[in-house]
Design an enzyme around this catalytic site. Structure first.
Site, PDB file in Angstrom:
ATOM      1  CB  THR A   1      -0.918   0.000   1.234  1.00 55.36           C
ATOM      2  OG1 THR A   1      -1.785  -1.126   1.166  1.00 55.36           O
ATOM      3  CG2 THR A   1      -1.747   1.273   1.301  1.00 55.36           C
TER       4      THR A   1
ATOM      5  CD  GLU B   1      -4.424  -8.303   5.067  1.00 57.77           C
ATOM      6  OE1 GLU B   1      -4.869  -9.427   4.799  1.00 57.77           O
ATOM      7  OE2 GLU B   1      -3.627  -8.081   5.993  1.00 57.77           O
TER       8      GLU B   1
END
Length: 395
Positions: free
Chosen positions: A143, A374
């Site tokens: 990320t 996630e």
């Protein structure tokens, strides 16, 4: 069979799901539950309130000693447990706190899994044994500040310079980042997205910790900064080219969340049930009122349906038949229902529901992070939507 021959009804296991577990499964569950009760539960409210996870390296070594790190991986010091056993461990860890489960999940299902699945033999031998024992902590850098649900847009780059790789970029919201010995970092190259095994003492690498969180407070969360990080050619994961690599790691971690979320839900449900049995209003325990019983019944339904779903997905994983869409099914349902159970539990506890003397608000705030990390709700809905319709609505 007469009713007198039936086993008694167990409020803790109303569907008799323990009958699906063999003695080895139960031993794993009980070991992790006992560890969490001894090492986490007496301290977790204070850790959460202080916004820290003191002694994380010692906790990691203890988790390694009970086989909880990379526990479903084979060889290299890993426990080689079944997917169901790993799921049971995640449930018990998250019943203590989502931050503890995140520590284990990122270590085993993301960092260790990436090296185990896509790494060279040298990378596996160097990193997996100390990570399995908890002597080395890992993190997973995917990320970015501007790219979460769309990892294909990542800006972190890796370029060749002679025989070396040079990495530049930033990663965000990285669990374990500032305490990690090794980071698995994903970067864009001229031949597609690649994964790199980055020792965190490499010059140019830093991991400032992220503060002022109101969720996952008993967890180390960091930014990763890569400023001309020079790595040898063999730092690249040789078997991972493209998004298939990081997405398969995420799928493995999401499976653990399917179980873990039910641990948080169970903790809240048990608190609400005990409170309803003992808290008196209008001259009787509130558990004796119809509306409270309706809440408890509905929570029990969703809790144990969620555990049954997790168990089913675990058996499919153990059989090599678990599809990514099925993991999205489980993550979307179980986290959403767990949040609902937390919120309903809070209403039963009334004002006490917001106190850290009880686990409910802590779990509720943690699950707000679990809901979107996630894979956000929307991304899992679109994964299922594409599977159901055959039409890709992502772009």
């Amino acid at each position: 069979m007469s009713s007198s021959a039936l086993p008694p009804f167990d409020p803790a296991d109303p569907l008799g799901l323990d009958d699906l577990l063999d003695p080895e499964d139960l031993a794993v569950r009980d070991t992790v539950r006992s560890w969490a009760a001894d090492r986490v539960l007496p301290h977790i409210a204070g850790w959460y309130e202080d916004g820290e996870l003191p002694g994380i390296r010692e906790l990691a070594r203890e988790l390694g000693s009970i086989g909880a790190l990379g526990m479903s991986l084979q060889g290299y010091g890993c426990a080689g447990a079944s997917a169901v056993q790993y799921g049971l461990a995640c449930l018990e860890l998250e019943a203590a706190d989502s931050g503890i489960r995140s520590l284990v999940s990122v270590q085993g299902s993301l960092a260790m899994y990436a090296i185990h699945r896509y790494g060279s033999e040298e990378q596996k031998r160097r990193w997996l044994p100390p990570m399995a024992s908890g002597e080395a902590i890992g993190c997973f850098g995917l990320t970015e500040p501007d790219h979460g649900s769309d990892p294909a847009g990542m800006r972190t780059s890796a370029r060749r310079d002679g025989g070396d790789w040079v990495l530049d970029g930033r990663k965000m919201w990285i669990t374990n980042g500032s305490v990690a010995s090794v980071a698995v970092v994903w970067a864009r190259t001229d031949k597609g997205i690649r994964g790199f095994v980055v020792p965190t003492d490499t010059p140019g690498f830093s991991a400032p910790e992220i503060r002022h969180k109101w969720s996952l407070r008993a967890s180390v969360t960091s930014e990763l900064v890569l400023d001309g990080v020079r790595l040898p050619a063999d730092a690249a994961l040789p078997e991972a080219i493209g998004l298939r690599g990081p997405l398969s790691c995420l799928n493995h971690a999401r499976y653990g969340i399917v179980w873990g979320a039910m641990g948080a839900a169970r903790s809240c449900f048990e608190a609400a049930l005990e409170y309803a049995r003992t808290r008196e209003q209008f001259g009787r325990p509130i558990g004796g009122f119809q509306l409270t019983q309706a809440k408890l019944a509905d929570m029990a339904l969703e809790l144990h349906k969620g555990v049954l779903l997790a168990h089913h997905l675990g058996r499919r994983m153990d059989a090599g038949r678990l599809r990514p869409e099925q993991v999205s099914f489980g993550k979307l349902n179980n986290v959403r229902e767990a949040i609902g159970i937390c919120r309903t539990s809070r209403t039963i506890l009334g004002a006490n529901g917001i106190s850290l003397e009880y686990p409910v608000m802590r779990h509720a705030t943690n699950l707000e992070s679990v809901l979107t990390y996630e894979g956000t709700v929307e991304m899992h809905q679109l994964v299922l939507g594409k599977a159901l319709t055959g039409v890709d609505a992502f772009r």
